[in-house]
Write a protein that holds these residues in place. Sequence first.
Motif, PDB file in Angstrom:
ATOM      1  N   PHE A 259       0.834  -1.212   0.000  1.00 43.16           N
ATOM      2  CA  PHE A 259       0.000   0.000   0.000  1.00 43.16           C
ATOM      3  C   PHE A 259       0.868   1.261   0.000  1.00 43.16           C
ATOM      4  O   PHE A 259       0.634   2.197  -0.772  1.00 43.16           O
ATOM      5  CB  PHE A 259      -0.925  -0.013   1.224  1.00 43.16           C
ATOM      6  N   LEU A 260       1.885   1.272   0.869  1.00 39.82           N
ATOM      7  CA  LEU A 260       2.722   2.479   0.981  1.00 39.82           C
ATOM      8  C   LEU A 260       3.583   2.686  -0.268  1.00 39.82           C
ATOM      9  O   LEU A 260       3.769   3.821  -0.705  1.00 39.82           O
ATOM     10  CB  LEU A 260       3.602   2.400   2.232  1.00 39.82           C
TER      11      LEU A 260
ATOM     12  N   ARG B 149       2.828   1.917  -3.216  1.00 36.55           N
ATOM     13  CA  ARG B 149       1.974   2.369  -4.306  1.00 36.55           C
ATOM     14  C   ARG B 149       1.491   3.812  -4.093  1.00 36.55           C
ATOM     15  O   ARG B 149       1.595   4.646  -4.987  1.00 36.55           O
ATOM     16  CB  ARG B 149       0.772   1.429  -4.416  1.00 36.55           C
ATOM     17  N   TYR B 150       0.979   4.095  -2.904  1.00 33.02           N
ATOM     18  CA  TYR B 150       0.296   5.387  -2.737  1.00 33.02           C
ATOM     19  C   TYR B 150       1.153   6.457  -2.055  1.00 33.02           C
ATOM     20  O   TYR B 150       0.897   7.634  -2.216  1.00 33.02           O
ATOM     21  CB  TYR B 150      -1.028   5.185  -1.992  1.00 33.02           C
ATOM     22  N   GLN B 151       2.134   6.063  -1.310  1.00 33.48           N
ATOM     23  CA  GLN B 151       3.029   7.072  -0.736  1.00 33.48           C
ATOM     24  C   GLN B 151       4.213   7.319  -1.669  1.00 33.48           C
ATOM     25  O   GLN B 151       4.566   8.458  -1.944  1.00 33.48           O
ATOM     26  CB  GLN B 151       3.548   6.613   0.640  1.00 33.48           C
TER      27      GLN B 151
ATOM     28  N   GLU C 137       4.449   6.132  -4.830  1.00 35.21           N
ATOM     29  CA  GLU C 137       3.975   6.171  -6.217  1.00 35.21           C
ATOM     30  C   GLU C 137       4.765   5.233  -7.136  1.00 35.21           C
ATOM     31  O   GLU C 137       5.124   5.597  -8.254  1.00 35.21           O
ATOM     32  CB  GLU C 137       3.978   7.609  -6.735  1.00 35.21           C
TER      33      GLU C 137
ATOM     34  N   ILE D 176       3.052  -0.870 -10.394  1.00 39.06           N
ATOM     35  CA  ILE D 176       2.814  -2.239  -9.913  1.00 39.06           C
ATOM     36  C   ILE D 176       4.004  -3.138 -10.256  1.00 39.06           C
ATOM     37  O   ILE D 176       4.418  -3.968  -9.462  1.00 39.06           O
ATOM     38  CB  ILE D 176       1.499  -2.775 -10.507  1.00 39.06           C
TER      39      ILE D 176
ATOM     40  N   LYS E  41      -1.413  -6.783  -7.217  1.00 35.04           N
ATOM     41  CA  LYS E  41      -2.733  -6.189  -7.470  1.00 35.04           C
ATOM     42  C   LYS E  41      -3.754  -6.667  -6.449  1.00 35.04           C
ATOM     43  O   LYS E  41      -4.545  -5.878  -5.916  1.00 35.04           O
ATOM     44  CB  LYS E  41      -3.203  -6.550  -8.879  1.00 35.04           C
ATOM     45  N   SER E  42      -3.744  -7.954  -6.188  1.00 34.35           N
ATOM     46  CA  SER E  42      -4.750  -8.455  -5.239  1.00 34.35           C
ATOM     47  C   SER E  42      -4.470  -7.926  -3.833  1.00 34.35           C
ATOM     48  O   SER E  42      -5.394  -7.655  -3.066  1.00 34.35           O
ATOM     49  CB  SER E  42      -4.821  -9.978  -5.270  1.00 34.35           C
TER      50      SER E  42
ATOM     51  N   LEU F 234      -3.135  -4.991  -3.230  1.00 35.00           N
ATOM     52  CA  LEU F 234      -3.593  -3.592  -3.254  1.00 35.00           C
ATOM     53  C   LEU F 234      -5.109  -3.535  -3.085  1.00 35.00           C
ATOM     54  O   LEU F 234      -5.631  -2.713  -2.316  1.00 35.00           O
ATOM     55  CB  LEU F 234      -3.193  -2.930  -4.576  1.00 35.00           C
ATOM     56  N   PHE F 235      -5.785  -4.395  -3.795  1.00 34.22           N
ATOM     57  CA  PHE F 235      -7.244  -4.445  -3.710  1.00 34.22           C
ATOM     58  C   PHE F 235      -7.687  -4.716  -2.269  1.00 34.22           C
ATOM     59  O   PHE F 235      -8.526  -4.004  -1.706  1.00 34.22           O
ATOM     60  CB  PHE F 235      -7.760  -5.541  -4.653  1.00 34.22           C
TER      61      PHE F 235
END
Lengths: 200, 241
Positions: free
Chosen positions: A154-155, A157-159, A161, A164, A179-180, A182-183
């Motif tokens: 999560f971090l 990807r979103y912190q 950037e 994948i 991906k799974s 992250l979902f």
Amino acid sequence: MKVISMWWKTKTDEPEDEELMSGVLNKNHPDFQRLYQRHKQSLVSFLLRMHPGQMELVQDLAQETFARVWEKPHLFNPEYRFKTWLFTIASNLSKSEWRKMQIRNQVHAQGIKAEDVKQGNNELGADVQADLNAFSQSLQEALLQLDEAHRTVFLLRYQQEFSIREISEVMELPEGTVKSRLFYSVKKLGGMLQHLKPTY
Amino acid sequence: MDQERLNQLPWEQVEQLLQTKNWMDLSEEQKNLVGPYFSEQEYMEARHLLLQTSDLFKAERNLPQKPKLPWARLPYGLVAAAALTLLISLGYLILPEQQKSMAYSSTEEVKEAQPEEQRSKLSSPVQQESAPNLGSQSTLLKQKSETASSSPMEASNLNTEVYPMDGVEEEQDNRVERVRKSTHAAGHQHESPTPTASGAIPMVRDSIWKNDTLWLLIKTPHGDDSLLPAMNSKGKVWTRN
């Protein structure tokens, strides 16, 4: 106009991380220092979310990460981004630290202080700032409910950037698994923080 | 949710929708895309999460430096000196050479306060460089003379140049290189093992200020040179600010 063109020249003259790494390979200290200055803040931010409230540990991990860059630059594969490699090192160090802490059963849920966010957002409106402060605290607590692997994904990807693909390289996982995860992370965190809808 | 469906998750597309559209604004096709994975409520919860997360992390990236705490206002040299002196007195570090550039205040005052016999020690070739103002001058002098006497070959190879206070910043890179060469040469020429060569303790070969950060050039117990940012007892990198 002249100022802009000078700025642009300076900006475009700035060497890429990967170029600096070839300097580090030759033990070029200024190149290493440039990389350090460029990435230390984002690395510390990432580690601080992984190990909330443990600034000393985070500083140690960040130092250790850069020490490994300096000591083992030959392990860097120039086909990949430097930042991917840097966070692979940090992520592995963080993972082993996390395991140690689990063994010691010393995980404390401590959030980042609201003031940390407040200080950086003087230009934001009071409502937005209050929302962000509350959200920061709650996100930290919610992140601790995730296991270490989901939190890292999560971090990154979103912190940080990361793409994948880059996350799959850092964590040595198939992209489908990333991906799974992250979902799952987004769905679970969304549910845990549903009481904090933004007012803006 | 079954694994087969998860494996086919088009996350990039779902994520883009989450970041840009409310459930009400999704087309039928888009609802069919996200429908197997999110209910309307879950979709909106996830959307709020991603929006707020994005704002939060953007804000964190723009954090300014925190205002200095009172202890952080102490002269950087004093803090560094105290820590180094402590390490030396505990026997963890040996400083075979000290540099003038570390001194943030006049070393002349220190010299004047010393007895004549101590000052005469400073005149030996190995000790030409004035020591940094580390608070305990005598400890350092003792340390230096011990190092010099225990390993004469190493002492003869030490970098004994005196660096002027002016232009220290510009000199730093060259100095690191010179020290590294000097270290390398010393390592090759003498047979008697120094404390470092014997694998006992790491040795600080040099220290420099660069971009307001203090760096230490350390010879590891394995004989390698390693350049690391100096840290205080709390693990924070020493900076001038």
